[in-house]
Enzyme design. Structure first.
Site: not given
Ligand SMILES: O=C(O)c1ccccc1NCC(=O)[C@H](O)[C@H](O)COP(=O)(O)O
Length: 260
Positions: A213, A111, A49
């Protein structure tokens, strides 16, 4: 009001503005299949991402070059590049997505918090191959309408769930790519056990591929969700903060149990 409610409220405002502009959907850009990429792979696949900021972590990487980052992901064998296109809460943009999609030959995921057909049209025009639909954000009838609309534009859909009830809805609408978000969108709490809970409910006749995810930080996390049944992981923050992006991504492509 939860953060998801706030985000959805902001999206409605953006959609109303967007509906006042004249834009035609363009369908001449190539699309790549994420579903095919994830079928019968010997190792855990990575959806990498581009994430500048988030409501839970604030600013992550403000001066990132999305195309350079995406090329690192592609070189390391990412199955797909997820681009956060929300501007208000995640500091992303459709321009980021378009720039990335023009430079890679793997699927690109929009996304975002998609509530309306115009957002799907804009995703297709910008060069996305996949869009995200979040079960918690839409009534089932609307979810199905948007799902069908996306597929009519040759897009694939990642349907995101948080619990077994939402998983049943995702299967009912015929989702071929289902993702469980380990992050609770109300409390931001991450619990990788959500992956196991949902993956355990998958049965042999289910045709969908399954993505874990959020919250993947270490090789041990990748191994855990892989052994629990994930075909792929979606990783944002860890890759955005990694000193060596390519080797970190490769280290997550762990061998799947029982597949040689
Ligand atoms: O990442 C957040 O804080 C968030 C808050 C509210 C809604 C969605 C959010 N994130 C979107 C995602 O789904 C993540 O960016 C994606 O799964 C990757 O997660 P990470 O590896 O923990 O950055």
């Amino acid at each position: 009001m939860t953060i998801l409610d706030k985000i959805l409220q902001q999206k409605e405002i953006e959609i109303q503005k967007r509906l006042h502009t004249e834009k035609k959907v363009e369908t001449d850009k190539p699309v790549y299949s994420l579903y095919n990429q994830l079928l019968q792979t010997p190792h855990l696949q990575v959806i990498a991402e581009i994430k500048r900021a988030s409501p839970s972590k604030g600013m992550i990487q403000s001066n990132i070059n999305p195309v350079e980052q995406a090329k690192k992901y592609e070189r390391a064998g990412a199955a797909c590049i997820s681009v956060l296109t929300d501007e208000h809460f995640f500091k992303g943009s459709l321009a980021d997505l378009e720039a990335v999609a023009n430079e890679v030959t793997i699927p690109v995921l929009r996304k975002d918090f998609i509530l309306h057909e115009v957002q799907i049209e804009d995703a297709r025009t910008a060069g996305a191959s996949v869009i995200l639909l979040i079960v918690a954000a839409l009534p089932e009838k609307r979810l199905k309408e948007l799902y069908d609309y996306a597929t009519s534009l040759q897009l694939e859909v990642l349907v995101e769930v948080h619990d077994l009830e939402e998983y049943t809805i995702a299967k009912r609408i015929g989702a071929k790519i289902i993702g469980v978000n380990n992050r609770n969108l109300k409390t931001f709490e991450v619990d990788l056990a959500h992956t196991k809970t949902i993956a355990s409910a998958r049965n042999e006749i289910d045709q969908h591929v399954f993505i874990s995810e959020s919250g993947i930080q270490t090789i041990a996390d990748a191994e855990l969700v892989s052994n629990d049944g994930a075909d792929a992981i979606l990783v944002g923050e860890t890759l955005m903060r990694a000193e060596d992006v390519e080797s970190t991504l490769r280290s997550f492509q762990v061998q799947k149990e029982g597949v040689y």
